[in-house]
Design a protein around this motif. Sequence first.
Motif, mmCIF file in Angstrom:
data_model
loop_
_atom_site.group_PDB
_atom_site.id
_atom_site.type_symbol
_atom_site.label_atom_id
_atom_site.label_comp_id
_atom_site.label_asym_id
_atom_site.label_seq_id
_atom_site.Cartn_x
_atom_site.Cartn_y
_atom_site.Cartn_z
ATOM 1 N N ASN A 1 47.520 26.407 55.984
ATOM 2 C CA ASN A 1 48.267 25.962 57.169
ATOM 3 C C ASN A 1 47.683 26.476 58.480
ATOM 4 O O ASN A 1 48.422 26.929 59.365
ATOM 5 N N LYS B 1 59.670 26.279 72.806
ATOM 6 C CA LYS B 1 58.215 26.228 73.005
ATOM 7 C C LYS B 1 57.608 25.019 72.302
ATOM 8 O O LYS B 1 56.635 24.440 72.794
ATOM 9 N N ILE C 1 56.043 30.677 61.842
ATOM 10 C CA ILE C 1 55.457 31.934 62.338
ATOM 11 C C ILE C 1 56.131 32.428 63.618
ATOM 12 O O ILE C 1 55.676 33.398 64.216
ATOM 13 N N GLU D 1 41.278 31.538 67.714
ATOM 14 C CA GLU D 1 42.493 31.007 68.354
ATOM 15 C C GLU D 1 43.662 30.913 67.378
ATOM 16 O O GLU D 1 44.820 31.109 67.769
ATOM 17 N N PHE E 1 50.482 30.894 53.533
ATOM 18 C CA PHE E 1 50.893 29.712 52.778
ATOM 19 C C PHE E 1 49.855 29.332 51.718
ATOM 20 O O PHE E 1 48.666 29.642 51.846
ATOM 21 N N ARG F 1 42.071 16.015 69.750
ATOM 22 C CA ARG F 1 41.799 15.807 68.316
ATOM 23 C C ARG F 1 41.817 14.312 67.987
ATOM 24 O O ARG F 1 41.207 13.877 67.039
ATOM 25 N N ASN G 1 49.023 28.623 78.411
ATOM 26 C CA ASN G 1 48.660 28.544 76.993
ATOM 27 C C ASN G 1 49.185 27.265 76.354
ATOM 28 O O ASN G 1 48.516 26.648 75.522
ATOM 29 N N GLU H 1 52.243 20.890 60.524
ATOM 30 C CA GLU H 1 51.810 21.856 61.544
ATOM 31 C C GLU H 1 53.008 22.390 62.342
ATOM 32 O O GLU H 1 53.057 23.574 62.688
ATOM 33 N N TYR I 1 35.779 26.381 63.421
ATOM 34 C CA TYR I 1 37.065 25.708 63.235
ATOM 35 C C TYR I 1 37.427 25.732 61.741
ATOM 36 O O TYR I 1 36.524 25.857 60.891
ATOM 37 N N LYS J 1 44.098 20.600 73.655
ATOM 38 C CA LYS J 1 43.319 20.586 72.399
ATOM 39 C C LYS J 1 43.907 19.577 71.413
ATOM 40 O O LYS J 1 43.174 18.896 70.703
ATOM 41 N N GLU K 1 44.954 34.252 67.202
ATOM 42 C CA GLU K 1 45.528 34.607 68.510
ATOM 43 C C GLU K 1 46.895 33.938 68.737
ATOM 44 O O GLU K 1 47.725 34.441 69.505
ATOM 45 N N TYR K 2 47.107 32.788 68.066
ATOM 46 C CA TYR K 2 48.298 31.967 68.332
ATOM 47 C C TYR K 2 49.617 32.763 68.375
ATOM 48 O O TYR K 2 50.367 32.665 69.351
ATOM 49 N N PRO K 3 49.930 33.595 67.358
ATOM 50 C CA PRO K 3 51.218 34.321 67.417
ATOM 51 C C PRO K 3 51.297 35.288 68.611
ATOM 52 O O PRO K 3 52.376 35.506 69.156
ATOM 53 N N THR L 1 54.586 24.942 60.317
ATOM 54 C CA THR L 1 53.825 26.202 60.344
ATOM 55 C C THR L 1 54.133 27.006 61.606
ATOM 56 O O THR L 1 54.450 28.197 61.533
ATOM 57 N N ARG M 1 46.157 36.061 60.514
ATOM 58 C CA ARG M 1 47.195 35.534 61.406
ATOM 59 C C ARG M 1 48.556 36.153 61.073
ATOM 60 O O ARG M 1 49.352 36.452 61.962
ATOM 61 N N LEU N 1 49.899 34.790 71.523
ATOM 62 C CA LEU N 1 50.037 33.980 72.738
ATOM 63 C C LEU N 1 51.398 33.306 72.815
ATOM 64 O O LEU N 1 52.094 33.407 73.821
ATOM 65 N N MET N 2 51.740 32.592 71.732
ATOM 66 C CA MET N 2 52.889 31.693 71.786
ATOM 67 C C MET N 2 54.180 32.343 71.295
ATOM 68 O O MET N 2 55.257 31.815 71.509
ATOM 69 N N ILE O 1 45.816 25.802 62.104
ATOM 70 C CA ILE O 1 45.895 24.681 63.057
ATOM 71 C C ILE O 1 44.474 24.156 63.270
ATOM 72 O O ILE O 1 43.601 24.892 63.748
ATOM 73 N N PRO O 2 44.229 22.911 62.886
ATOM 74 C CA PRO O 2 42.840 22.428 62.830
ATOM 75 C C PRO O 2 42.117 22.367 64.173
ATOM 76 O O PRO O 2 40.900 22.432 64.210
ATOM 77 N N VAL O 3 42.890 22.223 65.292
ATOM 78 C CA VAL O 3 42.208 22.098 66.595
ATOM 79 C C VAL O 3 41.876 23.450 67.215
ATOM 80 O O VAL O 3 41.234 23.517 68.261
ATOM 81 N N LEU O 4 42.339 24.522 66.570
ATOM 82 C CA LEU O 4 42.046 25.858 67.095
ATOM 83 C C LEU O 4 40.974 26.531 66.248
ATOM 84 O O LEU O 4 40.918 26.327 65.029
#
Lengths: 415, 232
Positions: B95, A324, A318, B104, B91, A14, A3, A311, B141, A10, B107-109, A314, B157, B111-112, B97-100
């Motif tokens: 906030n 990480k 979260i 996604e 927020f 960009r 991941n 970012e 996006y 990604k 999904e981020y929390p 952010t 999210r 996954l990561m 994430i622009p590339v996801l």
Amino acid sequence: MRNIIKIAAKNLLRYKRRTLLTTALIALGVVSVLLFIAVSGSFKSLMIGQITDSVMGHVQIHRKGYVASIDSLPLNRNLNAKQMAKVEEILRAEPAVESFTLRLRLGAMFSNFTETTNIRLNAVVPEDEFRAMPLLASRLSEKKAGEELLVPGGVLIPALLAKGMQVTVGDTVVLVATNRDGSVNGKPFTVHGVLDGISGPGGRDGAIHLDDAKELLRISGVEISEIAVRLKDIDDLPAVTALLEQQLGGLTNKEGQPVFEVHTWEKLSPFYNIAKMIDLMTLFIKVMLVAIVLVSIMNVMIMAVYERIGEIGTIAAIGTTPGKILALFLAEGFLLAIVGTATGTVISLLAIAALNSAAITFNFGMQTGLLLQPAISVGQIAPILAMVIFISVLASLQPAWKAAKMDPIAALRHV
Amino acid sequence: MSLVEAKRLEKTYVSGEVQVQAIRGVDFTIAPGSFVSFVGPSGSGKSTLLNMIGCLDPPTGGTLSIADTDVSTLSRKEGARFRGEHIGFVFQDFNLIPVLTVYENIEYPLLMVQSWPQAERKKRISQVLAAVGMADQAQKYPGQISGGQKQRVAVARALITNPKLVLADEPTANLDRETANRIIALMKEMRDEFGTTFIFSTHDPKVVKNAETIFTLEDGALKQTDTGGIYA
């Protein structure tokens, strides 16, 4: 981990142009290094091959003190029958030795009946000499048709001498030599071939049959100046040299002094210094590659962190742990390196193939038309790629560390 | 039983020789499933308080307990883990994430931060996407959706890990009136559906009137506590 790699990819995509430029720079660096290694390696191995396979062999064994006074070709420092037998016994027992040749080296006067000059000669057993020096035959630019390359009564003379003395194949010449006791003797010879010169010691010597040399020098028994040894694999050179030094070094004369000395081609040929220079240049090119990778990756990653402060705030808010976040930015540097090195390697291999199919030739000293055959092995590519990847990750470490240690509140406030 | 409990909570910032007391001995409790708003003028300490409740900024005095954990002593790493486990954030600027993609980002929390298995992840994301009304926008996006939709995604999210608490700092400040109302309604629905506690820091009367408990701050001190929707 997958991941992290996916998100890192990604993030790189960009900023397509920046990523493309950075990977192109890394690829260019890799291409430069790999091509330099391939081409210089081809030149080096070709020259080493010419030297070891047509004149010097890989290792030479002499009586102690011979090499120090080799310019005068001293006949009083030859090996006798007993000493030679000992060396032969050791060489025949060593599986890494492919073949060896016994030489009696002498200086003589060379006369074409109108002019006289000096000549240095290797008196050899032709079968042994041509077996131990497989490229020797290729140095014969002219040779007597329908006869063996070197038979008793024949002489192979260096090209420069042939040209200077206006002697060609089939001509009769006279060689006059002084033996160890100071007695002078002469003998007529037929020119059987003309040898092109090569760089380094022995590269401009002529050759006669060992039996003729004995007759010329009035030697009744066995006397040998040097034994040139050819190995099956040049990579065994250090091991075989150490073994020979160990086995022969223990043999001493009545005064307790060592009888033999063992020299590798590296110690005898000045080309070894050129080879070392090539290695040094390769090192400098590698250092430049490291600098290119370090600066370009660090620059890109510093920019990436700076542009994504909000970012970072952010993802930290979260719940993404500092470890990480660190891994995320290191992965970006790692991916840049992987793509750059992969592209560079593919381009390099294609360029090497193109160079080989172009059949480029070059001249070196007296040698002309040497074919450039660049090649590179996995063993040479792998350390370069590992180095680039390591440096890339290292260069990403500082920006990644900064990102991981960033205060989430300050990062979230960043505009 | 309380989800958040603050006792004599203080926060003092030191800049050189200057000390600024942002929060001055605040006491409050917040029950699970509440819809709570901190209000007050700029500089009153709303955001500071929210940051402390979000384990982003440790208090310099007093105690702060969330879900029976004293969060005032957590290390940075422990704080990150605690947030990932118990707290969601919404927020003012979304906030995302622009590339996801929308999917996604949500999904981020999982996954990561929490490492959920793929099948469970997929199921949970579908459920939350449907709940916030963004199921048909999942592959877009952030740059391809409106501000209101972005905030829906941000709410999704924040809720995806099923946190006990969602902190929202001026969540409607960048939205028009109608969209803001929808987002507030959405968050209330989410509170009702998932039992999540929502805590806001806001100037927006629309948010305030929907809050069930309102804490009014002034110069870092708690001046008033209102319950029962007095602004409604």
